[in-house]
Design a protein around this motif. Structure first.
Motif, PDB file in Angstrom:
ATOM      1  N   LEU A 149      25.143  37.175  94.012  1.00  0.00           N
ATOM      2  CA  LEU A 149      23.856  37.664  93.516  1.00  0.00           C
ATOM      3  C   LEU A 149      22.892  36.509  93.272  1.00  0.00           C
ATOM      4  N   MET A 150      23.483  35.323  93.137  1.00  0.00           N
ATOM      5  CA  MET A 150      22.755  34.164  92.639  1.00  0.00           C
ATOM      6  C   MET A 150      21.503  33.816  93.447  1.00  0.00           C
ATOM      7  N   TYR A 151      21.627  33.741  94.758  1.00  0.00           N
ATOM      8  CA  TYR A 151      20.481  33.271  95.534  1.00  0.00           C
ATOM      9  C   TYR A 151      19.302  34.240  95.519  1.00  0.00           C
ATOM     10  N   PRO A 152      19.549  35.539  95.776  1.00  0.00           N
ATOM     11  CA  PRO A 152      18.436  36.481  95.640  1.00  0.00           C
ATOM     12  C   PRO A 152      17.821  36.477  94.240  1.00  0.00           C
ATOM     13  N   LEU A 153      18.659  36.370  93.210  1.00  0.00           N
ATOM     14  CA  LEU A 153      18.120  36.341  91.847  1.00  0.00           C
ATOM     15  C   LEU A 153      17.234  35.117  91.647  1.00  0.00           C
ATOM     16  N   LEU A 154      17.667  34.012  92.221  1.00  0.00           N
ATOM     17  CA  LEU A 154      16.875  32.783  92.145  1.00  0.00           C
ATOM     18  C   LEU A 154      15.498  32.986  92.805  1.00  0.00           C
ATOM     19  N   ARG A 155      15.508  33.614  93.986  1.00  0.00           N
ATOM     20  CA  ARG A 155      14.234  33.861  94.682  1.00  0.00           C
ATOM     21  C   ARG A 155      13.346  34.795  93.864  1.00  0.00           C
ATOM     22  N   MET A 156      13.971  35.841  93.316  1.00  0.00           N
ATOM     23  CA  MET A 156      13.189  36.799  92.512  1.00  0.00           C
ATOM     24  C   MET A 156      12.564  36.105  91.314  1.00  0.00           C
ATOM     25  N   ALA A 157      13.364  35.276  90.632  1.00  0.00           N
ATOM     26  CA  ALA A 157      12.854  34.571  89.459  1.00  0.00           C
ATOM     27  C   ALA A 157      11.668  33.698  89.847  1.00  0.00           C
ATOM     28  N   LYS A 158      11.771  33.041  91.011  1.00  0.00           N
ATOM     29  CA  LYS A 158      10.668  32.204  91.461  1.00  0.00           C
ATOM     30  C   LYS A 158       9.434  33.049  91.748  1.00  0.00           C
ATOM     31  N   MET A 159       9.663  34.231  92.372  1.00  0.00           N
ATOM     32  CA  MET A 159       8.550  35.123  92.708  1.00  0.00           C
ATOM     33  C   MET A 159       7.749  35.540  91.482  1.00  0.00           C
ATOM     34  N   VAL A 160       8.471  35.873  90.394  1.00  0.00           N
ATOM     35  CA  VAL A 160       7.763  36.364  89.213  1.00  0.00           C
ATOM     36  C   VAL A 160       7.470  35.233  88.227  1.00  0.00           C
ATOM     37  N   GLY A 161       7.706  34.007  88.641  1.00  0.00           N
ATOM     38  CA  GLY A 161       7.339  32.871  87.797  1.00  0.00           C
ATOM     39  C   GLY A 161       8.266  32.640  86.618  1.00  0.00           C
ATOM     40  N   LEU A 162       9.529  33.087  86.754  1.00  0.00           N
ATOM     41  CA  LEU A 162      10.472  32.870  85.653  1.00  0.00           C
ATOM     42  C   LEU A 162      11.541  31.837  85.992  1.00  0.00           C
ATOM     43  N   TYR A 163      11.298  31.066  87.059  1.00  0.00           N
ATOM     44  CA  TYR A 163      12.252  30.012  87.407  1.00  0.00           C
ATOM     45  C   TYR A 163      12.218  28.944  86.328  1.00  0.00           C
ATOM     46  N   ASP A 164      13.407  28.466  85.947  1.00  0.00           N
ATOM     47  CA  ASP A 164      13.516  27.477  84.878  1.00  0.00           C
ATOM     48  C   ASP A 164      13.011  28.009  83.544  1.00  0.00           C
ATOM     49  N   ASN A 165      13.128  29.322  83.385  1.00  0.00           N
ATOM     50  CA  ASN A 165      12.690  29.945  82.148  1.00  0.00           C
ATOM     51  C   ASN A 165      13.870  30.748  81.606  1.00  0.00           C
ATOM     52  N   ILE A 166      14.146  30.607  80.309  1.00  0.00           N
ATOM     53  CA  ILE A 166      15.336  31.282  79.791  1.00  0.00           C
ATOM     54  C   ILE A 166      15.228  32.805  79.900  1.00  0.00           C
ATOM     55  N   TRP A 167      14.003  33.336  80.021  1.00  0.00           N
ATOM     56  CA  TRP A 167      13.891  34.801  80.095  1.00  0.00           C
ATOM     57  C   TRP A 167      14.467  35.373  81.376  1.00  0.00           C
ATOM     58  N   ALA A 168      14.462  34.608  82.424  1.00  0.00           N
ATOM     59  CA  ALA A 168      15.101  35.084  83.648  1.00  0.00           C
ATOM     60  C   ALA A 168      16.590  35.353  83.371  1.00  0.00           C
ATOM     61  N   LEU A 169      17.217  34.414  82.677  1.00  0.00           N
ATOM     62  CA  LEU A 169      18.632  34.579  82.368  1.00  0.00           C
ATOM     63  C   LEU A 169      18.871  35.702  81.378  1.00  0.00           C
ATOM     64  N   ILE A 170      17.970  35.819  80.408  1.00  0.00           N
ATOM     65  CA  ILE A 170      18.139  36.885  79.415  1.00  0.00           C
ATOM     66  C   ILE A 170      18.142  38.244  80.110  1.00  0.00           C
ATOM     67  N   ILE A 171      17.164  38.448  80.992  1.00  0.00           N
ATOM     68  CA  ILE A 171      17.085  39.740  81.679  1.00  0.00           C
ATOM     69  C   ILE A 171      18.325  39.966  82.545  1.00  0.00           C
ATOM     70  N   ILE A 172      18.694  38.944  83.315  1.00  0.00           N
ATOM     71  CA  ILE A 172      19.828  39.125  84.230  1.00  0.00           C
ATOM     72  C   ILE A 172      21.124  39.412  83.468  1.00  0.00           C
ATOM     73  N   PHE A 173      21.404  38.614  82.454  1.00  0.00           N
ATOM     74  CA  PHE A 173      22.662  38.825  81.728  1.00  0.00           C
ATOM     75  C   PHE A 173      22.656  40.138  80.959  1.00  0.00           C
ATOM     76  N   ALA A 174      21.501  40.506  80.394  1.00  0.00           N
ATOM     77  CA  ALA A 174      21.437  41.776  79.664  1.00  0.00           C
ATOM     78  C   ALA A 174      21.812  42.921  80.608  1.00  0.00           C
ATOM     79  N   VAL A 175      21.292  42.883  81.820  1.00  0.00           N
ATOM     80  CA  VAL A 175      21.565  43.968  82.771  1.00  0.00           C
ATOM     81  C   VAL A 175      23.019  43.925  83.241  1.00  0.00           C
ATOM     82  N   LEU A 176      23.489  42.740  83.623  1.00  0.00           N
ATOM     83  CA  LEU A 176      24.865  42.640  84.124  1.00  0.00           C
ATOM     84  C   LEU A 176      25.866  43.083  83.056  1.00  0.00           C
ATOM     85  N   GLN A 177      25.647  42.636  81.824  1.00  0.00           N
ATOM     86  CA  GLN A 177      26.633  42.955  80.798  1.00  0.00           C
ATOM     87  C   GLN A 177      26.513  44.393  80.335  1.00  0.00           C
TER      88      GLN A 177
END
Lengths: 303, 308
Positions: A149-177
């Motif tokens: 899932l990692m690479y597409p998620l990375l691209r998505m985060a870059k698209m919405v401007g959340l790359y290198d932002n902890i909120w990208a991880l918060i959203i992803i982990f909240a959904v996965l868990q």
């Protein structure tokens, strides 16, 4: 579900043992023979061996580098020195790492549990059609490795401007868990007495009131347990932070530890100090939430 | 109840069904975006050649064809088999012995506190985040300053000292030991809780009839714990196939490719060498393998549920 049953059993592993001991009393086959002393000594020695790496990290993190070189890692320090710990703390900007980890884990716990609760409500209480397939999908999703899932998620985060932002991880982990959380909470909910829910419905309670006044108070203990798990799972995550948080300022504790591994090879006391300060927060959680955690080891076995 | 009212109830229930849908809308949208879209996207990428810049180029099954003859890929799965041994088989065997020794040998003779304290000791590595466990062991196994070599030298065997993580001969072995160290506590806790569930009177009857501890372990305990053993073996095997952090932290898959596992090899292609399509193909193979395994677990658990 057998997971639920197993969780139930872990609740109280000691009580039956206690019964058993009292039933047998002194006589019979539970005497302390020389052999049994050997067995217990061996068990305790093994358990001590198991925790010895932590002990060694502790002892050496408060040594001076000079003493480490001259007397080696096994002796106790002749004087306590916080040099290694402070050196690591400053160099790694550890306070910031702690704060990053805390924020990510905290928000994942809150958002992940909220998502789990609402989705589980529709499945466990609302019994919406197709629920079996949705749950199956969630459960399967939980076994997909992060790499897939990692690479597409990375691209998505870059698209919405959340790359290198902890909120990208918060959203992803909240959904996965929450995929796992939904599975667990809905299985708890489907064990609810239907009469109670039916009675509330007949009294004219709508789905929102049912959720708020009846279902939520009943599952609150489960949700609390789940929050503790989400918090700790997120705290320990490594791969996605590694990929999504390149800059030093947004890194987490676990990530900076993993990256520190190669950095201090020539500086063993700092490395011991790094291991020690990395372990301390988790040790603290464990002591606070010991019961909850041991209770849920079997629950987590689905992971 | 007449047919009419039960019909009415069912109808009402069916109507109420629609009321509950909105509650799962946020969850489903988020899940679709984060998991389904990403996964499908990743599968698409596995059919392309791409370095992350510009547009991916469709190349059909080329990546998979290349995988079939890629020695490192097969080697990485071979390492996974070793890690299944380290994370599933050995911890299950050790866990069974230690758990039952603590539960029905130590506990009745020396009290619950003794057995609970020992259990806590074995469990401790489980609560340490894996990157930190990796850091800790990198420090202990360091060839120059590490404790392990120091102890071996002090014991008069300097020739036993090795470059544990940096020598291709020893790296796999070292990582295996660390994984066993991490994993044993998990199996002990699960098996001890399984033993608490099991009926103790069988044990007592057998003991009165003169069965030794080992006979009781072999015949009664193993049977009673069969469901736990199955679940533990399956879940730890899944975990073993997913191993990434320990390898990343301790060896970076090396030296060379001596400790490369599928997850790490995929990451390596994605990030280090920017062979996105190839990395996607590796991760897709791994994902499919894991999904099949999780379906087996799912079926098994449902069967267990029915049997109970």
């Amino acid at each position: 579900m057998s997971t639920a049953i197993m969780v139930e059993n872990t609740l109280n592993p000691e009580s039956r043992k206690a019964q058993k001991v009292s039933k047998k009393g002194k006589g019979g086959f539970n005497k302390r023979t020389p052999v049994s002393w050997l067995v217990v000594a061996f068990m305790i020695a093994s358990a001590l061996a198991w925790i010895s790496p932590l002990y060694l990290a502790f002892v050496n993190s408060v040594k001076t580098p000079e003493e480490y070189t001259t007397t080696g890692p096994l002796t106790l320090p002749s004087q306590i020195s916080f040099e290694g710990i402070l050196h690591f703390w400053e160099k790694a900007d550890f306070s910031l790492k702690l704060w990053n980890s805390f924020q990510i884990s905290f928000w994942v716990a809150i958002l992940g549990v909220a998502l789990s609760f609402f989705t589980a409500y529709a499945i466990g209480i609302g019994r919406v059609r197709g629920r079996f397939w949705i749950l199956g999908l969630f459960l399967v999703a939980f076994t997909i490795p992060g790499e897939a899932l990692m690479y597409p998620l990375l691209r998505m985060a870059k698209m919405v401007g959340l790359y290198d932002n902890i909120w990208a991880l918060i959203i992803i982990f909240a959904v996965l868990q929450s995929a796992f959380g939904t599975y667990l909470v809905s299985s708890v909910m489907s064990d609810f007495p239907m009469e109670l829910l039916e009675a509330a419905r007949i009294d004219g309670a709508g789905s929102w009131r049912l959720l708020k006044d009846i279902v939520f108070p009943l599952v609150r203990p489960t949700l609390t347990v789940l929050m503790v798990f989400f918090f700790i799972w997120t705290w320990n995550e490594f791969l996605l932070p590694l990929v999504m948080l390149p800059s030093n300022d947004s890194q987490t504790v676990a990530l900076s530890m993993g990256l520190a591994s190669g950095q201090y090879t020539s500086d063993p006391t700092t490395q011991a100090a790094a291991a020690l300060v990395g372990i301390l927060p988790t040790l603290l959680f464990f002591l606070i939430f010991q019961r909850t955690l041991l209770k849920g080891v079997t629950m987590g076995s689905v992971k | 109840m007449t047919a009419l009212t039960s019909d009415k109830v069912r109808k009402k229930y069916k109507n109420s069904n629609g009321v509950y849908w909105p509650y799962m809308v946020p969850g489903l949208i988020a899940f679709t975006l984060i998991v389904i879209v990403s996964f499908v996207w990743n599968i698409y990428l596995s059919f392309t050649k791409w370095n992350g810049l510009g547009a991916p180029k469709w190349i059909g099954f080329d990546n998979y064809a290349k995988l079939m003859v890629d020695e490192t890929f097969w080697q990485s799965f071979l390492h996974s088999v070793v890690f299944i041994f380290a994370m599933a088989i050995v911890p299950t065997a050790l866990g069974l012995i230690i758990a039952s020794a603590l539960f029905d040998y130590v506990s009745p003779r020396f009290g619950n506190a003794t057995s609970a304290a020992s259990r806590a000791g074995f469990f401790l590595p489980q609560i340490i985040p894996i990157p930190i466990a990796g850091l800790l062991w990198t420090w202990m196994l360091s060839s120059q300053t590490g404790i392990v070599n120091k102890v071996l030298t002090d014991w008069g065997h300097p020739e036993w000292a090795q470059n544990w993580l940096g020598d291709a001969k020893w790296a796999m072995f070292s990582v295996t030991i660390v994984l066993i160290w991490i994993q044993v506590g998990y199996t002990i806790v699960i098996f001890m809780s399984g033993l608490a569930r099991a009926d103790q009177s069988v044990h007592e009857a057998a003991a009165i009839d003169g069965a030794t501890w080992f006979q009781r372990f072999r015949i009664i305990t193993l049977n009673q714990l069969a469901p736990e053993i199955a679940v533990v073996l399956l879940t730890t095997t899944v975990a073993a196939l997913k191993v990434f952090a320990p390898v990343y932290v301790m060896t970076q898959g090396g030296p060379g490719t001596a400790t490369t596992v599928p997850a790490y090899y995929s990451y390596f292609n994605f990030i280090q060498t920017s062979k996105v399509g190839y990395g996607a193909a590796i991760s897709t193979v791994l994902a499919i393998l894991l999904i099949v395994m999780s379906l087996v677990i799912f079926r098994y658990q449902n069967k267990q549920g029915e049997n109970r």
